[in-house]
Write an enzyme that holds these catalytic residues in place. Structure first.
Site: not given
Ligand code: DGL
Length: 293
Positions: A27-28, A59, A90-91, A175, A209-211
């Site tokens: 992942d980023s 990213y 990561c998408n 984040e 998206c991972t977040h």
């Protein structure tokens, strides 16, 4: 097995057939930990090795060339650590880099190596989630710009209308642990409104998206009740388990000691601290440099 054991022949790395190693998860940064959590849940016996490129995250706003180059470095690093299978959690990396890596680079990286992404597990079953045949995809600029979801879903289900929306403020908000309050509500409403204006008949929204799983409850609460919201983190684990049962030749190469290890390209203490938010438990990480293969 380490790279030293690979046989160099005519410039190609050929890996031994009996090589075993953990499943690599790239992942980023931190976000892929939400996907890893789902993978561990469905494959509890497998070993996993997570690599977050925190030093160069995010990213999402970067160019195709940059995302491809960084992702390829991450994949090579994981192969060098003995992984035969790498999942791009990561998408943005899955959307922008996966196809090129599979087609252009993999033939030179080892005949028995595999790289998978997170698009396919979502796209191949979207029909099960919609009655109106109109769905929404939320992702980073990179993911939306690539049109990967549009293209993939069209292949499986041409009858489904897909509406996309980039949500560039959501990753920085997550984040910075801004998960509630008027600031994040403003940006959640802003992107949801824009998506629902494009597709008023949408009945399923996918968080690509991972977040975004960390904003799930907030997003769920801000869309009308008849629209379902799906977190991709829950979809990838069962699909990887099915993939491995269909590909015993790949599963054979996966270590099964229930060990999960973590690497980051940035400061490991920072990673350990912030990672808890995404992974839900404490962990220890090792700092690595992707330029040194
Ligand atoms: N991991 C990225 C994704 O799923 C989000 C964070 C970033 O932009 O690097 O698209």
């Amino acid at each position: 097995m380490l790279v030293e054991e690979a046989i160099l022949l005519n410039g190609l790395f050929l890996f031994k057939m009996n090589e075993t190693g953990p499943i690599g998860v790239f992942d980023s940064g931190y976000g892929g930990l939400t996907v890893l959590k789902g993978l561990v849940k469905y494959l509890p016996e497998h070993d996993f090795l997570y690599l977050g490129d925190n030093a160069r995250a995010p990213y999402g706003p970067r160019s195709f060339e940059c995302i491809y180059e960084f992702t390829l470095q991450g994949v090579k690093h994981l192969f060098g650590q003995g992984c035969s299978l790498v999942v791009l959690a990561c998408n943005t990396a899955s959307s922008e880099a996966l196809r090129t890596i599979q087609q252009k680079d993999l033939p030179y990286l080892g005949a028995y190596k595999r790289v998978l992404g997170v698009l396919r597990p979502t796209t191949e079953s979207v029909l099960d989630y919609t009655q109106t045949k109109e769905i929404g995809i939320l992702g980073t600029y990179g993911t939306i710009r690539s049109k990967s979801y549009l293209i993939e879903i069209k292949k499986f289900f041409p009858q489904i209308e897909v509406h996309q929306q980039a949500c560039p403020m959501w990753v920085p908000l997550v984040e910075n642990v801004e998960l509630s309050g008027s600031g994040v509500v403003y940006f959640v409403d802003k992107y949801l409104k824009s998506l629902l204006q494009k597709g008023p008949n949408i009945d399923a929204i996918f968080l690509a998206c991972t977040h975004y799983p960390l904003l799930y409850n907030l997003i769920r609460g801000r869309v009308p009740k008849h629209i379902n919201v799906y977190s991709q983190a829950e979809m990838v684990g069962p699909k990887l388990a099915t993939y491995l049962s269909r590909h015993p030749e790949i599963d054979m190469k996966c270590l099964k000691n229930s060990k999960v290890s973590f690497m980051t390209t940035d400061d490991s203490e920072n990673f350990e601290c912030q990672a808890q938010l995404f992974y839900g438990q404490t962990l220890q990480a090792q700092q690595v440099n992707l330029d040194v293969q």
